[in-house]
Scaffold this motif. Structure first.
Motif, short mmCIF file in Angstrom:
data_model
loop_
_atom_site.label_atom_id
_atom_site.label_comp_id
_atom_site.label_asym_id
_atom_site.label_seq_id
_atom_site.Cartn_x
_atom_site.Cartn_y
_atom_site.Cartn_z
N GLY A 122 -6.78 -9.56 -2.65
CA GLY A 122 -7.36 -8.23 -2.60
C GLY A 122 -7.48 -7.70 -1.20
O GLY A 122 -7.23 -8.40 -0.21
N LYS A 123 -7.89 -6.43 -1.12
CA LYS A 123 -8.12 -5.79 0.17
C LYS A 123 -9.26 -4.78 0.00
O LYS A 123 -9.28 -4.01 -0.96
N LEU A 124 -10.18 -4.82 0.95
CA LEU A 124 -11.32 -3.90 0.94
C LEU A 124 -11.30 -3.14 2.25
O LEU A 124 -11.23 -3.74 3.32
N TYR A 132 -16.79 1.85 0.47
CA TYR A 132 -15.62 0.98 0.60
C TYR A 132 -14.68 1.25 -0.56
O TYR A 132 -15.09 1.63 -1.66
N LEU A 133 -13.40 1.03 -0.30
CA LEU A 133 -12.37 1.17 -1.32
C LEU A 133 -11.69 -0.18 -1.47
O LEU A 133 -11.17 -0.74 -0.49
N GLY A 134 -11.71 -0.73 -2.66
CA GLY A 134 -11.14 -2.05 -2.89
C GLY A 134 -10.01 -2.04 -3.90
O GLY A 134 -10.04 -1.30 -4.88
N PHE A 147 0.34 -16.04 -5.58
CA PHE A 147 1.12 -14.92 -5.10
C PHE A 147 2.05 -15.40 -3.98
O PHE A 147 1.62 -16.11 -3.07
N SER A 148 3.31 -15.04 -4.09
CA SER A 148 4.27 -15.47 -3.07
C SER A 148 4.09 -14.66 -1.80
O SER A 148 3.40 -13.63 -1.77
N ALA A 149 4.72 -15.12 -0.72
CA ALA A 149 4.66 -14.39 0.54
C ALA A 149 5.26 -13.00 0.38
O ALA A 149 4.76 -12.02 0.95
N GLU A 150 6.32 -12.91 -0.40
CA GLU A 150 6.95 -11.61 -0.62
C GLU A 150 6.03 -10.68 -1.40
O GLU A 150 5.90 -9.49 -1.07
N GLN A 151 5.34 -11.21 -2.42
CA GLN A 151 4.40 -10.40 -3.21
C GLN A 151 3.21 -9.98 -2.36
O GLN A 151 2.73 -8.84 -2.47
N ALA A 152 2.74 -10.88 -1.51
CA ALA A 152 1.61 -10.54 -0.63
C ALA A 152 2.01 -9.44 0.35
O ALA A 152 1.22 -8.53 0.65
N ALA A 153 3.25 -9.50 0.85
CA ALA A 153 3.72 -8.47 1.77
C ALA A 153 3.85 -7.13 1.06
O ALA A 153 3.52 -6.07 1.63
N ARG A 154 4.31 -7.18 -0.17
CA ARG A 154 4.42 -5.95 -0.95
C ARG A 154 3.03 -5.35 -1.19
O ARG A 154 2.82 -4.13 -1.05
N PHE A 155 2.06 -6.20 -1.52
CA PHE A 155 0.69 -5.76 -1.72
C PHE A 155 0.13 -5.14 -0.44
O PHE A 155 -0.50 -4.07 -0.46
N ALA A 156 0.36 -5.79 0.69
CA ALA A 156 -0.14 -5.29 1.97
C ALA A 156 0.46 -3.92 2.29
O ALA A 156 -0.20 -3.06 2.88
N ALA A 157 1.72 -3.71 1.91
CA ALA A 157 2.37 -2.43 2.18
C ALA A 157 1.85 -1.33 1.26
O ALA A 157 1.77 -0.16 1.66
N LEU A 158 1.49 -1.70 0.04
CA LEU A 158 1.02 -0.71 -0.92
C LEU A 158 -0.44 -0.33 -0.71
O LEU A 158 -0.83 0.81 -0.98
N ALA A 159 -1.26 -1.26 -0.24
CA ALA A 159 -2.70 -1.04 -0.16
C ALA A 159 -3.08 0.23 0.63
O ALA A 159 -3.95 1.00 0.17
N HIS A 161 -1.47 2.98 0.95
CA HIS A 161 -1.13 4.14 0.14
C HIS A 161 -2.13 4.33 -0.99
O HIS A 161 -2.48 5.47 -1.33
N VAL A 162 -2.58 3.22 -1.59
CA VAL A 162 -3.61 3.31 -2.63
C VAL A 162 -4.88 3.93 -2.05
O VAL A 162 -5.51 4.80 -2.65
N ARG A 163 -5.22 3.47 -0.84
CA ARG A 163 -6.42 4.01 -0.19
C ARG A 163 -6.27 5.51 0.06
O ARG A 163 -7.18 6.30 -0.21
N GLN A 164 -5.14 5.94 0.58
CA GLN A 164 -4.94 7.36 0.86
C GLN A 164 -4.98 8.19 -0.41
O GLN A 164 -5.55 9.29 -0.43
N ALA A 165 -4.39 7.66 -1.48
CA ALA A 165 -4.41 8.38 -2.76
C ALA A 165 -5.84 8.52 -3.27
O ALA A 165 -6.23 9.58 -3.78
N CYS A 166 -6.63 7.47 -3.13
CA CYS A 166 -8.03 7.53 -3.56
C CYS A 166 -8.84 8.52 -2.73
O CYS A 166 -9.67 9.26 -3.26
#
Length: 371
Positions: A122-124, A132-134, A147-159, A161-166
């Motif tokens: 997760g990311k907060l 806070y936005l989590g 979660f693989s390193a690739e999945q974690a990197a994908r999550f880090a890249a998306l987080a 954008h999720v925050r900005q959308a919220c």
């Protein structure tokens, strides 16, 4: 368009269409190998942290996994303030948040296991003062993997954008609330006010305008457009609206309807032309503005008896009619009129009535409905 581009396109559509969030979180689950994805806004109040808003993927919302896992409420150990400080603004796992052997971690994992959820990522992020936005992801308990390193990197890249959308959704919600408040205030004005485009299509109106258009004055709204029953008047109004919208006139005025049900119409072009929008003000001819004695007394510093007399004059009564209605002598009424003149700075009844009808008290509806 790549899958990633499509996901961001759908993600940034969510602020304007919040119902799209579950589908977007479904996609995030697929791209990161998660079974559950939850987004929440957490705010600090008098009683501590509390969830102000949340959404999740379809499976989580349907109850196949626990509602809001990972960031469920203020009692969740992951969002205790000491753990927020450890994990704020970075991608974390539970081992980043909890000390080895922490009983709260064991309890949380047991609860999640009962719901079929396993590894967490997760990311907060800070989202304003005391907020806070989590974003929390969980893998399924039975898949046995992390979660693989690739999945974690994908999550880090998306987080981010999720925050900005919220944050955009929050801003749009605040703007919508301001508009609702403005609408409620404008609904208290006695004059009918509406906005239309150059073709007469109504874009917005207050309650008084709606009432006047429904009152049988020969002007109404059909198919979303202002229409006048009499064909000649309809053509004249449409032509004037177009001229004002195009800037060929700064304003225009006309009277519409039958003699006993006339409607006065003022058309005004906004100072900056505002995309061709036209301000339309509607008033019923001869309707007057029945003013309450209480509002007159408060505004002009009159006594209750003086304010009652002023309200009677505004309503069209003569001094003799008012005296008879109140059961007092005409001499008493004439004395009260002199006091009203002195306090309002007027010298004649017509001047007094004009002052009352152009006062702030005449512009606002009394509580309880249209006068």
């Amino acid at each position: 368009m790549t899958v990633s581009d499509q996901l961001l396109l759908h993600l940034y559509a969510c602020p304007g269409e919040p119902d799209r969030w579950p589908g977007v979180l479904d996609r995030i689950c697929r791209e990161t190998g998660a079974r559950s994805a939850v987004v929440q806004r957490i705010e600090r109040g008098h009683a501590g942290l509390a969830v102000a808003w949340s959404t999740a993927d379809h499976d989580t919302l349907a109850g196949e996994a626990a509602p809001n896992p990972g960031l469920a409420d203020a009692g969740n150990p992951r969002i205790a303030m000491r753990r927020i400080a450890r994990g704020l603004d970075r991608v974390v796992r539970d081992e980043d948040l909890f000390d080895p052997g922490d009983a709260e971690q064991s309890r949380l994992h047991a609860q999640l296991a009962e719901r079929g959820l396993g590894r967490f990522m997760g990311k907060l992020c800070a989202a304003g003062e005391g907020a806070y936005l989590g974003l929390a992801l969980h893998r399924g308990l039975g898949d046995g993997g992390d979660f693989s390193a690739e999945q974690a990197a994908r999550f880090a890249a998306l987080a981010p954008h999720v925050r900005q959308a919220c944050e955009l959704q929050l801003a749009l919600g605040a703007q919508a609330e301001r508009q609702r408040r403005l609408q409620r205030h404008l609904d208290q004005l006695r004059a009918g006010i509406l906005m239309c485009d150059g073709d007469g299509r109504v874009q917005w109106s207050n309650r008084s305008a709606q009432a006047l258009l429904e009152a049988g004055h020969g002007v109404d709204q059909r198919g979303g457009r202002l229409r006048v029953a009499r064909r000649d008047d309809d053509g004249r109004m449409r032509a004037l609206i177009a001229e004002v919208a195009e800037g060929r006139r700064a304003s225009a005025f006309l009277t519409l309807g039958e003699p006993r049900q006339r409607l006065h119409v003022a058309l005004q072009s906004p100072p900056e032309r505002d995309g061709g929008a036209v301000l339309v003000v509607l008033t019923a001819a001869g309707a007057g503005a029945p003013l309450s004695p209480a509002s007159i007394a408060s505004l002009f510093g009159l006594s209750a008896a003086e304010a009652s007399l002023a309200a009677g004059l505004v309503a069209g009564q003569t001094l003799e009619q008012y005296a008879a209605r109140r059961g007092v002598g005409i001499g008493t009424v004439r004395g009260q009129v002199k006091q009203v003149f002195a306090k309002t700075g007027t010298a004649r009844q017509a001047e007094l009535v004009g002052l009352m009808l152009t006062s702030a008290a005449a512009q606002v509806l009394e509580r309880g409905g249209l006068a």
